[in-house]
Design a protein around this motif. Structure first.
Motif, PDB file in Angstrom:
ATOM      1  N   ASP A   1       2.258   1.659  -3.491  1.00  0.00           N
ATOM      2  CA  ASP A   1       1.209   2.171  -4.385  1.00  0.00           C
ATOM      3  C   ASP A   1       1.085   3.688  -4.238  1.00  0.00           C
ATOM      4  OD1 ASP A   1       0.687  -0.377  -5.275  1.00  0.00           O
ATOM      5  OD2 ASP A   1      -1.053  -0.682  -3.972  1.00  0.00           O
ATOM      6  N   GLN A   2       1.136   4.170  -3.001  1.00  0.00           N
ATOM      7  CA  GLN A   2       1.031   5.616  -2.792  1.00  0.00           C
ATOM      8  C   GLN A   2       2.202   6.356  -3.429  1.00  0.00           C
ATOM      9  OE1 GLN A   2      -0.453   7.308   0.979  1.00  0.00           O
ATOM     10  NE2 GLN A   2      -0.450   5.213   1.784  1.00  0.00           N
TER      11      GLN A   2
ATOM     12  N   GLN B   1       0.825  -1.212   0.000  1.00  0.00           N
ATOM     13  CA  GLN B   1       0.000   0.000   0.000  1.00  0.00           C
ATOM     14  C   GLN B   1       0.858   1.259   0.000  1.00  0.00           C
ATOM     15  OE1 GLN B   1      -0.177  -2.588   2.171  1.00  0.00           O
ATOM     16  NE2 GLN B   1      -2.240  -2.792   3.055  1.00  0.00           N
TER      17      GLN B   1
ATOM     18  N   GLU C   1       3.964   5.412  -6.048  1.00  0.00           N
ATOM     19  CA  GLU C   1       3.818   5.398  -7.504  1.00  0.00           C
ATOM     20  C   GLU C   1       2.695   6.319  -7.955  1.00  0.00           C
ATOM     21  OE1 GLU C   1       4.460   2.068 -10.877  1.00  0.00           O
ATOM     22  OE2 GLU C   1       3.251   1.466  -9.146  1.00  0.00           O
ATOM     23  N   GLU C   2       1.588   6.307  -7.238  1.00  0.00           N
ATOM     24  CA  GLU C   2       0.430   7.129  -7.626  1.00  0.00           C
ATOM     25  C   GLU C   2       0.648   8.613  -7.390  1.00  0.00           C
ATOM     26  OE1 GLU C   2      -2.625   5.361  -5.304  1.00  0.00           O
ATOM     27  OE2 GLU C   2      -2.681   3.500  -6.493  1.00  0.00           O
TER      28      GLU C   2
END
Length: 287
Positions: free
Chosen positions: A159-160, A156, A162-163
């Motif tokens: 993901d943060q 998670q 990369e986003e």
């Protein structure tokens, strides 16, 4: 260019002493750092603040300091001091940070943060205006981790990163994000693609040692940790880095040492490395 260095204190961490000293007998390492009743030792979690004209840069070992504090469930719980508190003491907040360098993206989550992730409510990333810089090979490892270190990467959190659209991956010793006066040593022994930033300072270069050399007790070449993925490679990398610092009059910034933040390194007649000119803290220093 004038640079000022400050050592920021993050949340203290505790790890198993035997794991941190690898194959070193307990009788030897417990004389270095006294363990508690559960065999754990206290380690620092330092972040280096580099202030340059028009830019503030943070360097951290691991990605857990990137996460915003978890709100307390009741006011009776003491709120541990963290990175934002250290910044506030210097008149800064998270919006004042322009670049964050992650030596690697391992995350050792404290219990309250781990519970928030398990509950599906992960804390947000701090520093909304900053570029996040890490190694390309380390990022590749994080996305496809080996079973031996899979637990150190938090999907998670990745993901943060990369986003965010602000992740910058470094392929070699230079970075267009940082410019002149900066270089990287790339290390694979602890985790593939760990970046160790070196910055030019008036008194000689300063290298943020990350988890290649977590503290002074790990200056001994044969002292490694159970977390190192390739101990033989790590020993060779450690020797190259230390020889470089001895030759250039450089200093080590230690992320985990309980007492020492910065030290010079030399080699004695028996070819052993030892530290001198030690500092426990730095505050806006132009060393």
């Amino acid at each position: 260019m004038t640079r000022r260095l400050s050592v920021l204190a993050g949340r203290l961490r505790k790890l198993d002493g035997g794991s941190m000293f690898g194959s070193l007998p307990r009788q030897r390492w417990s004389d270095c750092i006294e363990p508690d009743a559960e065999n754990q030792i206290g380690l620092a979690s330092r972040v280096l603040l580099v202030q340059e004209p028009g830019r503030n840069v943070l360097i951290m070992a691991g990605s857990e300091p990137l996460l915003a504090p978890v709100p307390r469930t009741c006011r009776c719980q003491p709120q541990p001091l963290g990175l934002l508190d250290s910044l506030a003491q210097r008149g800064l907040d998270e919006h004042d940070i322009d670049v964050v360098i992650l030596t690697h993206v391992h995350a050792l989550l404290p219990p309250d943060v781990r519970s928030a992730f398990q509950a599906g409510d992960p804390p947000r990333l701090l520093f909304p205006g900053a570029s996040y810089v890490t190694g390309a090979r380390q990022w590749s490892r994080a996305l496809r981790p080996h079973p031996r270190d899979r637990a150190w990467f938090v999907p998670q959190l990745l993901d943060q990163l990369e986003e965010s659209g602000r992740l910058k991956l470094v392929e070699d010793s230079a970075s267009g994000v940082l410019g002149e006066g900066w270089r990287f040593h790339v290390s694979d022994g602890y985790t593939p693609g760990q970046l160790l930033p070196e910055l030019e300072m008036p008194g000689g270069p300063v290298v943020f040692a990350g988890d290649l050399i977590p503290g002074l007790h790990w200056l001994e070449l044969d002292v490694t940790t159970a977390f190192d993925r390739n101990p033989e490679c790590l020993i060779e990398e450690k020797e190259r880095l230390l020889d470089h610092l001895v030759a250039t009059g450089g200093r080590l910034l230690l992320a985990r040492d309980p007492a020492v933040a910065l030290a010079k390194v030399t080699r004695d007649r028996q070819s052993r490395y030892y530290a001198f000119d030690q500092h426990g803290c730095l505050d806006r220093c132009e060393i």
